[in-house]
Design a protein around this motif. Structure first.
Motif, PDB file in Angstrom:
ATOM      1  N   GLN A 185      -9.367 -55.724   0.600  1.00  0.00           N
ATOM      2  CA  GLN A 185      -8.768 -57.178   0.790  1.00  0.00           C
ATOM      3  C   GLN A 185     -10.161 -57.944   1.392  1.00  0.00           C
ATOM      4  O   GLN A 185     -10.106 -58.706   0.854  1.00  0.00           O
ATOM      5  CB  GLN A 185      -7.858 -56.774   1.933  1.00  0.00           C
ATOM      6  CG  GLN A 185      -7.173 -58.009   2.139  1.00  0.00           C
ATOM      7  CD  GLN A 185      -6.427 -58.937   1.405  1.00  0.00           C
ATOM      8  OE1 GLN A 185      -6.021 -58.419   0.531  1.00  0.00           O
ATOM      9  NE2 GLN A 185      -6.871 -60.978   1.576  1.00  0.00           N
ATOM     10  N   ALA A 186     -10.766 -56.999   2.512  1.00  0.00           N
ATOM     11  CA  ALA A 186     -12.008 -57.847   3.056  1.00  0.00           C
ATOM     12  C   ALA A 186     -12.227 -58.814   1.587  1.00  0.00           C
ATOM     13  O   ALA A 186     -13.668 -59.623   2.042  1.00  0.00           O
ATOM     14  CB  ALA A 186     -12.698 -56.968   3.395  1.00  0.00           C
ATOM     15  N   GLN A 200     -12.453 -59.502  -0.762  1.00  0.00           N
ATOM     16  CA  GLN A 200     -11.234 -61.199  -0.989  1.00  0.00           C
ATOM     17  C   GLN A 200     -12.147 -62.219  -0.680  1.00  0.00           C
ATOM     18  O   GLN A 200     -11.897 -63.611  -1.492  1.00  0.00           O
ATOM     19  CB  GLN A 200     -10.030 -60.989  -1.405  1.00  0.00           C
ATOM     20  CG  GLN A 200      -9.092 -60.141  -2.708  1.00  0.00           C
ATOM     21  CD  GLN A 200      -8.136 -59.550  -2.160  1.00  0.00           C
ATOM     22  OE1 GLN A 200      -7.352 -60.872  -2.305  1.00  0.00           O
ATOM     23  NE2 GLN A 200      -7.517 -58.991  -3.070  1.00  0.00           N
ATOM     24  N   GLU A 201     -11.959 -61.898   1.002  1.00  0.00           N
ATOM     25  CA  GLU A 201     -12.519 -63.126   1.440  1.00  0.00           C
ATOM     26  C   GLU A 201     -14.246 -63.035   1.712  1.00  0.00           C
ATOM     27  O   GLU A 201     -14.501 -64.311   2.417  1.00  0.00           O
ATOM     28  CB  GLU A 201     -11.556 -62.853   2.709  1.00  0.00           C
ATOM     29  CG  GLU A 201     -10.170 -62.228   2.663  1.00  0.00           C
ATOM     30  CD  GLU A 201      -9.512 -61.820   4.245  1.00  0.00           C
ATOM     31  OE1 GLU A 201     -10.440 -61.383   5.165  1.00  0.00           O
ATOM     32  OE2 GLU A 201      -8.759 -61.595   4.271  1.00  0.00           O
ATOM     33  N   SER A 202     -14.995 -61.880   1.310  1.00  0.00           N
ATOM     34  CA  SER A 202     -16.528 -62.439   1.923  1.00  0.00           C
ATOM     35  C   SER A 202     -17.174 -61.768   0.644  1.00  0.00           C
ATOM     36  O   SER A 202     -16.464 -60.185   0.395  1.00  0.00           O
ATOM     37  CB  SER A 202     -16.740 -61.804   3.071  1.00  0.00           C
ATOM     38  OG  SER A 202     -18.252 -61.916   2.999  1.00  0.00           O
ATOM     39  N   LYS A 203     -18.524 -61.854  -0.469  1.00  0.00           N
ATOM     40  CA  LYS A 203     -18.319 -60.920  -1.303  1.00  0.00           C
ATOM     41  C   LYS A 203     -20.193 -59.747  -1.010  1.00  0.00           C
ATOM     42  O   LYS A 203     -19.815 -59.167  -1.299  1.00  0.00           O
ATOM     43  CB  LYS A 203     -19.572 -62.198  -1.647  1.00  0.00           C
ATOM     44  CG  LYS A 203     -18.801 -63.207  -2.443  1.00  0.00           C
ATOM     45  CD  LYS A 203     -20.306 -64.327  -3.116  1.00  0.00           C
ATOM     46  CE  LYS A 203     -19.270 -65.278  -3.744  1.00  0.00           C
ATOM     47  NZ  LYS A 203     -20.394 -66.356  -4.224  1.00  0.00           N
ATOM     48  N   GLN A 255     -19.858 -56.637   2.209  1.00  0.00           N
ATOM     49  CA  GLN A 255     -19.117 -56.668   3.273  1.00  0.00           C
ATOM     50  C   GLN A 255     -20.013 -54.495   3.646  1.00  0.00           C
ATOM     51  O   GLN A 255     -20.785 -54.061   3.107  1.00  0.00           O
ATOM     52  CB  GLN A 255     -17.897 -55.653   2.492  1.00  0.00           C
ATOM     53  CG  GLN A 255     -17.079 -56.253   2.688  1.00  0.00           C
ATOM     54  CD  GLN A 255     -16.090 -57.304   3.808  1.00  0.00           C
ATOM     55  OE1 GLN A 255     -15.910 -56.695   4.823  1.00  0.00           O
ATOM     56  NE2 GLN A 255     -15.934 -58.294   3.691  1.00  0.00           N
ATOM     57  N   TYR A 284     -19.075 -56.917  -4.145  1.00  0.00           N
ATOM     58  CA  TYR A 284     -18.195 -55.093  -5.237  1.00  0.00           C
ATOM     59  C   TYR A 284     -18.660 -54.821  -5.957  1.00  0.00           C
ATOM     60  O   TYR A 284     -18.204 -53.412  -6.357  1.00  0.00           O
ATOM     61  CB  TYR A 284     -16.440 -56.264  -5.376  1.00  0.00           C
ATOM     62  CG  TYR A 284     -15.772 -55.462  -6.058  1.00  0.00           C
ATOM     63  CD1 TYR A 284     -15.154 -55.546  -5.370  1.00  0.00           C
ATOM     64  CD2 TYR A 284     -15.098 -56.353  -7.179  1.00  0.00           C
ATOM     65  CE1 TYR A 284     -13.160 -54.701  -5.878  1.00  0.00           C
ATOM     66  CE2 TYR A 284     -14.313 -55.066  -8.201  1.00  0.00           C
ATOM     67  CZ  TYR A 284     -13.418 -54.831  -7.247  1.00  0.00           C
ATOM     68  OH  TYR A 284     -11.950 -53.867  -7.487  1.00  0.00           O
TER      69      TYR A 284
END
Length: 574
Positions: free
Chosen positions: A30-31, A33-36, A38, A107
């Motif tokens: 999920q994270a 989807q909010e930031s490229k 992590q 990702y």
């Protein structure tokens, strides 16, 4: 028609979740989807076998064995992945207490890592806020004329009268940091001896980056502080309750060491895990040369990692593994139960919700449970009911030390946990044979606690029963715990055996021998029966260092001609 069927098959396949995603924490997916980019915690499949640790009686042997096994496993399983990450330009940090590598990437990197055969799971590393206590008041330059009410409530003063004040015991704390120069804490800091200061092996700063939730200019400690520093007030307050002088601390003659695991009240799974790892084998200020012989006897944890912020059912196993490994190493892990309020089953945050953590609720001066103190019970992975909190201790309007020589009165289970850690130090000071016997120590405090009851029923646990989900086994009583311990046999049903670890190794071994009344001759032979090493060791319990670097790689047998009841030990030099 055939083309249509093929199209549908291809389209359907495209909607399926890739197999590698089953290894990834949904929070992390999920994270992305909010930031490229992590942060990721990559857990490896192979974990150390620590089964023999429970057979060891000596605390130093336990800690040494667990450290050796964990570090050896990590060293021999992380190399390939570590080299690949380095070749791709990704920064990384290794953890051996859970055999994991922390890294950062996009990702695509996540997908590549999850597809690797040696990877078991990948979790996120979210920023987590601590649960702050209630600030009552500030007392600059206050000196107590008598012990704090919590000292009297748990009977610590009665143990002091017997001459036991925690001498010889090491307490560890991981929190917002510590003001080691506070007049009520400086003499008890293990790094301060006879006026000289040595922070190596006594302090570690697990904060290597600023929290994205705070501007960096406001942190008084900066990053990777090489001296103990508190960027808040919480940690210094908890340490004062454990060891503070002038009637503030439960065990004022104990020594303390510390870790900063939060940046102005914000930590993450990596900083928490790194704190646990450092306590297993403290290092120098550069994080090098770990030494398990410098490990504490008990640690306190007045922080929590909530599910709302990313410590979920997936990655909780990572932190729980670290807690379990410390327990196996003979270190008592005390945690605050949390300030989740007066509903049932509010002990649900990490690490208080771990069955293996010794969770402490908070009471007030009238012995009443604090309204904010979280309740149990909890359930383990097999849905078995577990009594929590384990015990209760003073946690309302507790005065203690804060930075810059000040004092504050605070309320919270953060204040209760340190009372128990200090109580453990008193017990071990009086009964040193219990050092390293975690299960027995915890059981002593449960059976000796003063029972208290409640009108609140939680599931099958009636408030009128003992134990219950509000007070657990009751409010701790250190004098009663000491009396209970004195009646027990420290060696009853304790397995005695010889253990050589790690096995295999490169020629550096530790050997734990059971206690004997005479000197013992140990002998090492190769598989052809030729003697290659011999050494006489003195009577008594022994932890022996063996340096066999001069022997070639191969399989050897360690034997004791004068101890026929001990079986020979086969080991490997690589």
């Amino acid at each position: 028609m055939i083309l249509t069927v093929l199209y549908l098959l291809i389209f359907s396949f495209g909607l399926q979740t890739p197999d590698w995603q089953s290894k990834v924490d949904p929070f992390l997916l999920q994270a992305f989807q909010e930031s490229k980019e992590q942060e990721m915690m990559v857990i490896l499949n192979q974990q150390a076998d620590l089964a023999y640790a429970k057979q060891l009686v000596n605390k130093k042997a336990k800690t040494r064995y667990v450290y050796e096994q964990l570090s050896y496993t990590a060293k021999n399983t992380q190399t390939e992945l570590s080299q690949w990450l380095q070749s791709q330009g990704h920064k990384q940090r290794s953890l051996y207490i859970i055999n994991a590598i922390a890294t950062e990437g996009d990702y695509n990197l996540l997908a590549v890592l999850a597809k690797r055969k040696e990877v078991k799971a990948i979790y996120g590393n979210p920023t987590v806020p601590m649960e702050m206590p209630i600030l009552e008041e500030t007392h600059p330059n206050l000196r107590n004329p008598a012990p704090e009410w919590g000292i009297l409530e748990i009977g610590a003063d009665k143990v002091w009268e017997l001459g036991y004040r925690g001498q010889g015991i090491i307490i560890g704390g991981q929190d917002t940091g510590y003001d080691w120069t506070h007049p009520n804490l400086q003499q008890q800091y293990r790094g301060f001896q006879s006026g000289t200061v040595e922070h190596d092996y006594n302090w570690y700063d697990a904060i290597h980056d600023f929290s994205p939730l705070h501007p960096e200019a406001q942190n008084p400690c900066g990053l990777d502080s090489r001296v103990p520093c508190d960027d808040g007030f919480h940690g210094t307050h908890t340490m004062g309750t454990m060891v503070g002088s002038d009637g503030y601390g439960v065990a004022p003659a104990a020594q303390w060491i510390g870790v900063r695991n939060m940046e102005r009240g914000y930590g993450n799974p990596f900083s928490y895990t790194q704190g646990f790892q450092w306590f297993l084998a403290p290092t120098d200020l550069n994080g090098q040369n770990p030494n398990p012989d410098m490990a504490p006897d008990v640690i306190t944890n007045s922080w929590y990692c909530p599910e709302l912020e990313g410590c979920n059912a997936g990655n909780r196993a990572m932190l729980e593994m670290a807690v379990n490994h410390l327990r196996q190493a003979g270190i008592v892990v005390v945690v605050s139960a949390g300030n989740g309020g007066d509903n049932c089953q509010t002990i649900n945050e990490i690490p208080a919700a771990f069955p293996s953590a010794f969770a402490v609720g908070a009471s007030d001066i009238n012995h009443d449970i604090a309204s904010f103190s979280a309740r149990g019970p909890i359930y383990d992975a097999d849905n078995k009911l577990i009594i929590k909190p384990d015990v209760v201790a003073p946690g309302v309007q507790v005065s203690s030390t804060t930075p810059d020589g000040q004092f504050r009165s605070l309320s919270g289970t953060s204040m209760a946990g340190p009372h128990v850690a200090g109580a453990v130090a008193l017990l071990l000071s009086a009964q040193p044979h219990l050092i390293g016997q975690v299960d027995e120590i915890e059981e002593i405090f449960r059976v000796s606690a003063r029972p208290y009851f409640s009108e609140q029923n939680c599931g099958p646990l009636r408030g009128s029963a003992h134990p219950n989900a509000v007070y657990g086994y009751g409010i701790i009583d250190v004098k009663a715990a000491l009396d209970s311990a004195a009646k027990r046999s420290s060696n009853a049903n304790t397995p005695q055996l010889s253990l050589l670890f790690p096995n295999p190794n490169q020629g550096q071994f530790s050997l734990n021998l059971p206690s004997t009344e005479t000197d013992v001759l140990l002998s090492i032979h190769d598989l052809q029966g030729r003697q290659v090493y011999q050494q006489k060791v003195l009577a008594g319990p022994r932890l022996i260092e063996l340096n066999l670097n001069n022997l070639p790689a191969g399989i050897y047998v360690l034997d004791y001609p004068e101890l026929p009841n001990l079986k020979p030990v086969k080991f490997i030099i690589q």
